[in-house]
Design a protein around this motif. Structure first.
Motif, PDB file in Angstrom:
ATOM      1  N   PRO A  33       0.948  -1.130  -0.103  1.00  0.00           N
ATOM      2  CA  PRO A  33      -0.140   0.101   0.075  1.00  0.00           C
ATOM      3  C   PRO A  33       0.859   1.226  -0.052  1.00  0.00           C
ATOM      4  O   PRO A  33       2.085   1.231   0.655  1.00  0.00           O
ATOM      5  CB  PRO A  33      -0.738   0.016   1.170  1.00  0.00           C
ATOM      6  N   GLN A  86      -1.737  12.990   0.383  1.00  0.00           N
ATOM      7  CA  GLN A  86      -2.695  12.524   1.655  1.00  0.00           C
ATOM      8  C   GLN A  86      -1.948  12.888   3.030  1.00  0.00           C
ATOM      9  O   GLN A  86      -2.780  12.748   3.987  1.00  0.00           O
ATOM     10  CB  GLN A  86      -2.622  11.044   1.343  1.00  0.00           C
ATOM     11  N   SER A 125      -6.372  15.108  10.985  1.00  0.00           N
ATOM     12  CA  SER A 125      -6.732  14.301   9.920  1.00  0.00           C
ATOM     13  C   SER A 125      -7.544  15.192   8.783  1.00  0.00           C
ATOM     14  O   SER A 125      -7.760  16.365   9.027  1.00  0.00           O
ATOM     15  CB  SER A 125      -7.918  13.072  10.394  1.00  0.00           C
ATOM     16  N   ALA A 155      -3.532   3.525  13.477  1.00  0.00           N
ATOM     17  CA  ALA A 155      -3.978   2.468  12.238  1.00  0.00           C
ATOM     18  C   ALA A 155      -4.769   3.073  11.099  1.00  0.00           C
ATOM     19  O   ALA A 155      -5.599   3.630  11.482  1.00  0.00           O
ATOM     20  CB  ALA A 155      -4.745   1.476  13.068  1.00  0.00           C
ATOM     21  N   GLU A 156      -4.371   3.118   9.928  1.00  0.00           N
ATOM     22  CA  GLU A 156      -4.840   3.343   8.762  1.00  0.00           C
ATOM     23  C   GLU A 156      -5.101   2.492   7.938  1.00  0.00           C
ATOM     24  O   GLU A 156      -4.560   1.328   7.818  1.00  0.00           O
ATOM     25  CB  GLU A 156      -3.981   4.479   8.130  1.00  0.00           C
ATOM     26  N   PRO A 157      -5.971   2.591   6.738  1.00  0.00           N
ATOM     27  CA  PRO A 157      -6.049   1.701   5.716  1.00  0.00           C
ATOM     28  C   PRO A 157      -4.969   1.148   5.126  1.00  0.00           C
ATOM     29  O   PRO A 157      -4.777   0.112   4.635  1.00  0.00           O
ATOM     30  CB  PRO A 157      -7.111   2.412   4.734  1.00  0.00           C
ATOM     31  N   SER A 158      -3.989   2.064   4.852  1.00  0.00           N
ATOM     32  CA  SER A 158      -2.654   1.730   4.276  1.00  0.00           C
ATOM     33  C   SER A 158      -1.982   1.001   5.272  1.00  0.00           C
ATOM     34  O   SER A 158      -0.847   0.399   4.722  1.00  0.00           O
ATOM     35  CB  SER A 158      -2.128   3.257   3.855  1.00  0.00           C
ATOM     36  N   GLY A 159      -1.768   1.137   6.512  1.00  0.00           N
ATOM     37  CA  GLY A 159      -1.227   0.199   7.342  1.00  0.00           C
ATOM     38  C   GLY A 159      -0.952   1.238   8.491  1.00  0.00           C
ATOM     39  O   GLY A 159      -1.646   2.144   8.834  1.00  0.00           O
ATOM     40  N   LYS A 160      -0.060   0.763   9.380  1.00  0.00           N
ATOM     41  CA  LYS A 160       0.290   1.620  10.634  1.00  0.00           C
ATOM     42  C   LYS A 160       1.278   2.787  10.528  1.00  0.00           C
ATOM     43  O   LYS A 160       2.297   2.373   9.869  1.00  0.00           O
ATOM     44  CB  LYS A 160       0.556   0.617  11.708  1.00  0.00           C
TER      45      LYS A 160
END
Length: 474
Positions: A214, A257, A311, A342-347
């Protein structure tokens, strides 16, 4: 008389050559290949002079080479301490050369090749444990432009790089000595195999980088303009971030982002925090991206060097307080906690500047499973490359990407192999910016799992090598 003059000329040449190689191969802008050669001349000549002369030649060569950081180091440390550190390190190198010499004179070429790197790495490890500056000054950082050797840090930590550097120099010097020829060929072959394996592993690890990780697009922004370097009041801090917000507008269309801004950008008090959070939240919302900023957070009881993250919906996400403060220049309270998002792309993890000089904290973040570290920073102009690359090595050791935004330095985005995905010097523009797509990839390295095992193995090796002369029968 002619023989003495010839011998003196050889000694002077070896001293001068090692000094020049250390000067160019270490420090703030090292030429990495010269570091591999730097110790060789004084190791070669050490068995051809007395012990006192060998120590002096080695210490003098290292001290002269170490003058490459003299003016820089004196900007953060008193002159007497800079001189003490330089001379102390030179003496450590002198002792390493004496240990090498003693084994060569006994014809113990294998021991000679091993004892110099073992002693040097042991000294570096002890210094890293006790020093308030962590691994700063470690010779391994000279290799950051040579990625194949850097990859061994994912197994051994920084200590494996130093060991290889001195193993190579000591082996060449031992083979060129007057020691027994029967030991030279097997020694050369064994060390060559070790180094080929190390380089081969590095080349393989670089080639085997996963392609499907990701990714997020990050933007780093920093300004070295006097009005933006540091604010003294909350109102000035808001003005600084307003100027940063104007720069962010130009990057929004690139699909950024995450924005990362430098550390120590201004004070935030209990009274000003609600307004500050609202303002930074609005900045993040307008940019449609996360925003990480470095501030001085103060209450009536304490002050922290703090990173705050907002955010894309305008809300405050998390904060992190710097653990490792710069002595004499930072009087804040040290932080003790890590921050993982913790994000959708990873930590994602958060650190600040000097924290990256200490491998342990980054290793703990690796155990948390992070794939990206957001790092506000503040360098000292001259050390922009070196301090930035020190941070890069933490990502190689512990398996994560890094977005490091440093004013008075270099903006750097790197992956977990140490590749520089984007960088820019901050010194030649009112606002310097870098945009890069970075993988959020967690690599559970051997070093992140087992820590400084190689340093302890090195200490054990040194103890054995030091004890062998007392138990040897010949």
């Amino acid at each position: 008389m002619a023989s003495k003059l010839s011998s003196s000329a050889v000694v002077a040449f070896c001293l001068a050559l090692s000094a020049a190689l250390f000067f160019l191969g270490t420090g703030l802008a090292p030429v990495w290949i010269l570091t591999w050669l730097a110790a060789m001349p004084v190791l070669y000549v050490s068995s051809r002079v007395s012990a006192a002369e060998a120590f002096f030649i080695a210490a003098a060569a290292y001290a002269l080479g170490g003058l490459n950081e003299w003016s820089y180091t004196r900007t953060v440390l008193p002159t007497w301490l800079v001189a003490f550190i330089l001379l102390s390190t030179a003496c450590v190198f002198g002792i390493a050369v004496l240990l090498f010499r003693s084994r060569v004179l006994r014809g113990k070429l294998w021991q000679a090749a091993l004892i110099a790197p073992a002693f040097w790495v042991a000294a570096e490890y002890i210094v890293a444990i006790v020093s308030v500056h962590g691994t700063f000054g470690n010779i391994s950082y000279s290799q950051m432009n040579f990625l194949p050797i850097v990859q061994i840090a994912s197994v051994t930590g920084i200590w494996g790089i130093s060991f290889c550097l001195f193993l190579f120099a000591a082996t060449v010097a031992a083979v060129c000595s007057s020691g027994p020829g029967s030991a030279k060929v097997p020694l050369s072959i064994a060390v060559a195999i070790v180094l080929v394996c190390v380089f081969g592993f590095g080349i393989w690890r670089l080639a085997a980088t996963p392609k499907d990780s990701p990714k997020v697009k990050v933007a780093l922004i920093a300004s070295d303009e006097a009005e933006n370097v540091h604010a003294d009041t909350p109102a000035q801090a808001q003005a600084v971030f307003q100027r940063y917000a104007e720069q962010m507008k130009f990057l929004v269309e690139q699909g950024v982002q995450v924005f990362v801004l430098p550390e120590h950008s201004g004070p935030v008090t209990d009274l000003s925090q609600p307004q500050f959070d609202a303002f930074l939240g609005q900045m993040a919302k307008q940019a449609g991206a996360y925003v990480a900023v470095g501030i001085d957070r103060s209450t009536t009881n304490a002050t922290w060097n703090q990173e705050r993250l907002y955010s894309s919906n305008g809300s405050f996400v998390a904060s992190y307080n710097k653990h490792h403060l710069l002595p004499h220049l930072e009087n804040e309270t040290p932080g003790t906690e890590r921050t993982v998002i913790a994000e959708p792309s990873g930590k994602w993890g958060m650190e600040i500047c000097k924290d990256m000089d200490f491998p342990r904290l980054s290793r703990q973040y690796s155990q948390d499973g992070i794939g990206l570290l957001l790092v506000p920073a503040w360098d000292f102009v001259q050390d922009g490359w070196l301090h930035g690359r020190m941070a890069v090595l933490r990502g190689v050791e512990s398996g994560f990407s890094i977005a490091r935004s440093a004013k008075l330095g270099i903006l750097t985005v790197t992956d977990d192999r140490g590749r520089v995905l984007a960088e820019r010097d901050t010194l030649n523009a009112p606002f310097a910016t870098v945009v890069a797509t970075v993988p959020v990839r967690h690599d559970a390295t051997i070093y992140s799992r087992f820590g400084n095992w190689f340093a302890w193995l090195d200490l054990a090796l040194l103890i054995v090598l030091l004890g062998l002369p007392f138990i040897s029968r010949d």
